[in-house]
Scaffold this active site. Structure first.
Site, PDB file in Angstrom:
ATOM      1  N   ASP A   1       0.885  -1.163   0.000  1.00  0.00           N
ATOM      2  CA  ASP A   1       0.000   0.000   0.000  1.00  0.00           C
ATOM      3  C   ASP A   1       0.923   1.213   0.000  1.00  0.00           C
ATOM      4  O   ASP A   1       1.668   1.433   0.971  1.00  0.00           O
ATOM      5  CB  ASP A   1      -0.873   0.020   1.252  1.00  0.00           C
ATOM      6  CG  ASP A   1      -2.014  -0.975   1.194  1.00  0.00           C
ATOM      7  OD1 ASP A   1      -1.998  -1.852   0.322  1.00  0.00           O
ATOM      8  OD2 ASP A   1      -2.915  -0.883   2.058  1.00  0.00           O
TER       9      ASP A   1
ATOM     10  N   HIS B   1       4.503  -7.195   0.358  1.00  0.00           N
ATOM     11  CA  HIS B   1       4.167  -8.488  -0.214  1.00  0.00           C
ATOM     12  C   HIS B   1       4.990  -8.777  -1.464  1.00  0.00           C
ATOM     13  O   HIS B   1       5.578  -7.870  -2.062  1.00  0.00           O
ATOM     14  CB  HIS B   1       2.671  -8.533  -0.534  1.00  0.00           C
ATOM     15  CG  HIS B   1       1.800  -8.518   0.688  1.00  0.00           C
ATOM     16  ND1 HIS B   1       0.941  -9.539   1.011  1.00  0.00           N
ATOM     17  CD2 HIS B   1       1.667  -7.590   1.680  1.00  0.00           C
ATOM     18  CE1 HIS B   1       0.310  -9.257   2.140  1.00  0.00           C
ATOM     19  NE2 HIS B   1       0.730  -8.069   2.563  1.00  0.00           N
TER      20      HIS B   1
ATOM     21  N   SER C   1       8.536   4.249   4.916  1.00  0.00           N
ATOM     22  CA  SER C   1       9.702   3.709   4.241  1.00  0.00           C
ATOM     23  C   SER C   1       9.380   3.395   2.797  1.00  0.00           C
ATOM     24  O   SER C   1       8.351   3.824   2.271  1.00  0.00           O
ATOM     25  CB  SER C   1      10.226   2.475   4.963  1.00  0.00           C
ATOM     26  OG  SER C   1      11.550   2.195   4.551  1.00  0.00           O
TER      27      SER C   1
END
Length: 640
Positions: A454, A510, A598
């Site tokens: 995201d 992911h 990050s």
């Protein structure tokens, strides 16, 4: 002699008649062009997001929505304005009187595409401040819902949601929306054009009136057909035809052999071969001359539209004002992002003091000089201290404050566990989501890559492109990013995708592709911020100097893919949930960042992936795309 005198008189009468007709046509042209200067001033500089510059195929055209904001009921008295955002456009109403029941009766026509933006956000602001108005309530409506309704829709009432509290309602707004099909749009435009010469407002036109209109368009071919067209509409031969009947014939004629080849408002020459886009141009452009209260355009977001001091200058806004995602100027505090889900531009606000301090550090030689004299170690110390604080039981009390701060960006229903489950702030920060909340695109098709986090995404076909559009550090290179041990020529010339995570985001990352993890390599470094201010500093190289972990995923479809997890200011650690030699499926959880924002960077080998066009297009204009885990990233083009 008498004959000569008679001839002269006849000539004079003819001249007078001709002059009169010419004068009428001249006045009519002036009336048609009445709003041209207003139109050009408002729209010329915002063509990058303008409906009028959009080129569509027939299969992409869904219709034109007429959205009218009628009135609202609020909980207190103030002066109010409303904004409508759809895709990359925002429009605003005029400001109401001091009241708790503002009335706008303001409308706008919006172009709808089959696969384009269709969820409109309506925001209501109080205007009691000189330069900054407050967002009080908002709602979202899906314009596709109106496709199946009759064109004359009833008024709908929508609750206005409170942006400061989950589930709160601050009032309601009344609006109407109708969507015309292409033929109805053409008939509607024809009626509006014809009504201009209905001088007595009878709803009927004489041949003389219709002739004046056609002559005013300056279309010589049309002039030869006007009598034929008028007679076809004049069934009883009385020389008078209703506007509705003539509009139908004019719309049909426009489809077969257009009579209008120049826009009567803006003067643009229309491509007759492209009748769909000519019709769209005419009907949208003509809004400026309707006499109705049409919303003001030229804005990118509702925040920009609501700022009173921006009202005039924003008519000239376009993307260069948002160079490299952050508005230029030392006082800028907004990052412009394109939301891929809603297809809408949004502004992410950063505290102005933080922006100024970051500019002072990262965009000056003096600031980076301080970094070289111990500030890097200070950042490391601050991050470690903050990490310990966020792992303490006392930090749990900050969870609700954090949620309130980002309430419109954190969906509590997606979180796997209830809030009481989290005993520290960091436990919430690295929260897990329900599997159903992040569906994986084409989960069983391994030659389609998906988004890894995201985040706000920038994508580039080559590292050279990334430096041209986004990364401004003088020494950035793929080899510097991956290290000499892992870099290869294929990576150096390959595609680059940057996923920037903000503090409010879901912080687990992911796997974007299916394959086997070959190795992990940790590279020590600094903890610079990954904010665009630092990324676009020519004095430091955030991605090649920050602490990071590089993993290599070996795949059948994409060759080798380098997955780089980069630490940043306030990030205590990077944790992985997979290990070397593990086989992973795209969409599998790969790891997480502890407290802070990050970045993840994926580097694909040369000629192995075709990144989706919308991601590349946004990146080429310095615009980050807001994406979610599992959204499509691109497709394999690797030759076996």
């Amino acid at each position: 002699m008498g004959h000569g005198s008679s001839k002269d008189e006849t000539r004079d009468e003819s001249t007078d008649s001709s002059a009169s007709a010419t004068s009428r046509i001249h006045r009519l042209r002036q009336r048609l062009h009445l709003h041209r200067s207003h139109f050009r001033r408002r729209n010329l500089a915002s063509d990058s997001g303008s409906n009028l510059s959009k080129i569509l195929n027939e299969e992409d055209f869904a219709g034109i929505a007429l959205l009218r904001l009628i009135a609202a009921e609020m909980k207190f008295k103030d002066k109010w304005l409303a904004c409508v955002s759809l895709g990359e456009q925002t429009f605003r109403t005029a400001i109401s009187d001091q009241t708790d029941q503002p009335v706008w009766n303001s409308e706008k026509k919006l172009l709808l595409e089959r696969n384009g933006a269709h969820v409109a956000r309506i925001s209501v602001f109080e205007t009691n401040r000189v330069s900054k108005n407050n967002l009080i309530g908002y709602c979202e409506i899906d314009l596709y819902d109106f496709l199946t309704r009759d064109s004359d829709s009833d008024v709908d009432v929508y609750d206005l949601l409170d942006p400061t509290s989950a589930g709160g309602i601050v009032g309601n707004i009344r609006l109407s929306c109708s969507i015309e099909d292409p033929m109805e749009t053409e008939k509607s435009f024809a009626r509006r054009i014809l009504s201009i010469v209905d001088y007595d407002e009878s709803g009927n036109l004489s041949y003389a009136e219709f002739s004046d209109l056609i002559d005013a368009f300056g279309n010589q071919l049309a002039a030869t057909k006007k009598e034929e067209l008028f007679k076809a509409a004049d069934d009883n031969g009385d020389g008078v035809v209703s506007i509705d009947e003539l509009a139908m014939l004019l719309a049909v004629q426009q489809e077969e052999d257009p009579l209008i080849n120049c826009c009567p408002v803006c003067g643009e020459i229309l491509q007759i071969s492209d009748r769909l886009n000519a019709m769209i141009h005419l009907t949208l452009c003509f809004d400026e001359g309707t006499g109705n209260q049409v919303m003001t355009g030229g804005f990118l977001t509702d925040k920009q539209a609501s700022n009173g001091w921006m009202f005039k200058v924003s008519e000239w806004a376009h993307y260069s004002s948002y160079e490299v995602g952050l508005r230029s100027g030392s006082s800028a505090a907004h990052i412009l992002v394109f939301d891929r889900r809603t297809k809408r531009l949004v502004e992410e606000t950063i505290d102005a003091k933080i922006v100024l301090s970051m500019r002072a550090i990262y965009q000056s030689k003096v600031g980076l000089g301080l970094m070289d004299k111990g500030a890097k170690e200070l950042l490391q110390s601050i991050s470690e201290k903050q990490g310990r604080k966020m792992n303490s039981p006392e930090s749990a009390k900050d969870i609700e404050k954090f949620i309130c701060l980002f309430k419109d960006q954190i969906n509590l229903s997606e979180i796997k566990y209830p809030l009481e489950h989290f005993k520290t702030f960091n436990e919430f920060f690295i929260r897990e989501l329900k599997a159903s909340s992040r569906p994986i695109t084409s989960a069983e098709i391994d030659d389609i890559a998906v988004c890894a986090a995201d985040s706000r995404l920038m994508a580039f076909e080559t590292a050279e492109d990334s430096m041209r559009f986004w990364i401004k550090g003088r020494k950035f290179s793929v080899q510097g990013l991956l290290g000499t041990e892992l870099c290869s020529n294929a990576f150096s010339d390959g595609s680059l995708v940057i996923f920037r995570l903000a503090p409010q985001d879901y912080h687990r990352f992911h796997v974007p592709v299916s394959g086997t993890i070959e190795k992990f390599v940790e590279i020590p470094g600094c903890l610079y911020t990954v904010n665009p201010i630092a990324v676009n500093s020519k004095y430091c190289n955030v991605f090649t100097e920050n602490k990071r972990t590089v993993s290599i995923i070996s795949t059948k479809e994409f060759g080798k893919v380098a997955f780089v997890a980069i630490g940043a200011t306030m990030v205590g650690s990077i944790s992985f949930s997979k290990k070397e030699d593990d086989y992973v499926k795209k969409g599998d959880e790969f790891g997480y960042f502890s407290f802070g924002g990050s970045t993840v960077i994926c580097v694909f080998e040369k000629d192995t992936i075709k990144i989706d066009d919308d991601l590349l297009d946004n990146s080429s204009r310095h615009l980050e795309t807001l994406v979610s885990v599992g959204m499509r990233l691109g497709v394999s083009i690797k030759k076996c």
